[in-house]
Write an enzyme that holds these catalytic residues in place. Structure first.
Site, short mmCIF file in Angstrom:
data_model
loop_
_atom_site.label_atom_id
_atom_site.label_comp_id
_atom_site.label_asym_id
_atom_site.label_seq_id
_atom_site.Cartn_x
_atom_site.Cartn_y
_atom_site.Cartn_z
N TYR A 1 0.80 -1.23 0.00
CA TYR A 1 0.00 0.00 0.00
C TYR A 1 0.83 1.28 0.00
CZ TYR A 1 -3.58 -3.37 1.20
OH TYR A 1 -4.41 -4.46 1.20
N ASN B 1 -13.00 3.78 -1.90
CA ASN B 1 -12.10 2.66 -1.71
C ASN B 1 -12.69 1.91 -0.52
OD1 ASN B 1 -10.15 0.80 -1.05
ND2 ASN B 1 -8.43 2.22 -1.21
N HIS C 1 -15.09 -6.72 -1.73
CA HIS C 1 -15.25 -8.11 -2.12
C HIS C 1 -16.36 -8.83 -1.36
CE1 HIS C 1 -11.34 -6.87 -3.51
NE2 HIS C 1 -10.94 -6.72 -2.26
N ASP D 1 -25.60 -2.02 -2.72
CA ASP D 1 -27.00 -1.63 -2.79
C ASP D 1 -27.21 -0.16 -2.41
OD1 ASP D 1 -27.67 -4.16 -3.66
OD2 ASP D 1 -28.58 -4.80 -1.77
N HIS E 1 -8.59 1.74 -5.86
CA HIS E 1 -7.77 0.89 -4.99
C HIS E 1 -6.31 1.26 -5.20
CE1 HIS E 1 -11.13 -1.67 -3.98
NE2 HIS E 1 -11.48 -1.61 -5.25
N LEU E 2 -5.56 1.28 -4.12
CA LEU E 2 -4.14 1.59 -4.19
C LEU E 2 -3.38 0.50 -4.95
CD1 LEU E 2 -3.79 2.74 -0.49
CD2 LEU E 2 -3.57 4.22 -2.50
N SER E 3 -3.68 -0.75 -4.62
CA SER E 3 -3.01 -1.88 -5.27
C SER E 3 -3.87 -2.38 -6.42
CB SER E 3 -2.77 -3.01 -4.26
OG SER E 3 -4.00 -3.55 -3.82
N ARG F 1 -9.76 -11.38 -3.98
CA ARG F 1 -9.82 -9.92 -4.19
C ARG F 1 -10.18 -9.54 -5.63
NH1 ARG F 1 -7.59 -7.58 0.45
NH2 ARG F 1 -6.08 -8.92 1.50
#
EC number: 4.2.1.10
Length: 152
Positions: A25, A76, A82, A89, A102-104, A113
């Site tokens: 991260y 994020n 996941h 919703d 997402h950072l990664s 993931r």
């Protein structure tokens, strides 16, 4: 041109950025990300409101409260990406254009993931660019909103 208000939601464990798994991260803290977003928002003539929570219900309540207040959402959701049909919703219910970040690169990580409940209700997903994912997400949502405004 309308000045847009963008809600930035940070999910669980993102308060530990800079300390937690820096090899994945990075070493930038959440406060530094929020500052970067605030500075970029000024350049784009928009405002950002940043909220972090480790609790699914708080994230959902914040999404509900965004209705009529914010014109865009950057999210994020961390691990909730996941697992949380409820966050998906909530985003679907408020119908506020949303960019998932997402950072990664979640598709280069563990198989569990690779699935996002949020992606199908988002206008787009940006992952794998570290802190840049947030900046790119902000640029994307602002460009989307401005195009939408110009088409009406």
């Amino acid at each position: 041109m309308q000045q847009y208000s963008i809600l930035v939601l940070h999910g669980p464990n993102l308060n530990l950025l800079g300390k937690r798994e820096p090899n994945i991260y990075g070493s930038v803290t959440l406060d530094e990300i929020n500052l970067l977003l605030s500075e970029e928002a000024k350049n784009l003539d928009v405002t950002v409101t940043c909220v972090q929570s480790n609790h699914e219900g708080i994230l959902i309540d914040t999404i509900h409260q965004a209705w009529g207040l914010h014109q865009g959402i950057i999210i994020n959701a961390g691990a909730y990406t996941h697992t949380s049909v409820a966050i998906r919703d909530a985003l679907s219910a408020v119908k506020i254009p949303t960019v998932e970040v997402h950072l990664s690169n979640i598709y280069q990580r563990e198989t569990f993931r690779h699935h996002s409940y949020i992606a199908p209700v988002a206008i787009g997903q940006i992952s794998g660019f570290g802190v840049g994912s947030y900046r790119l997400g902000l640029l994307a949502i602002v460009e989307y909103l401005r195009k939408l405004e110009n088409n009406h």
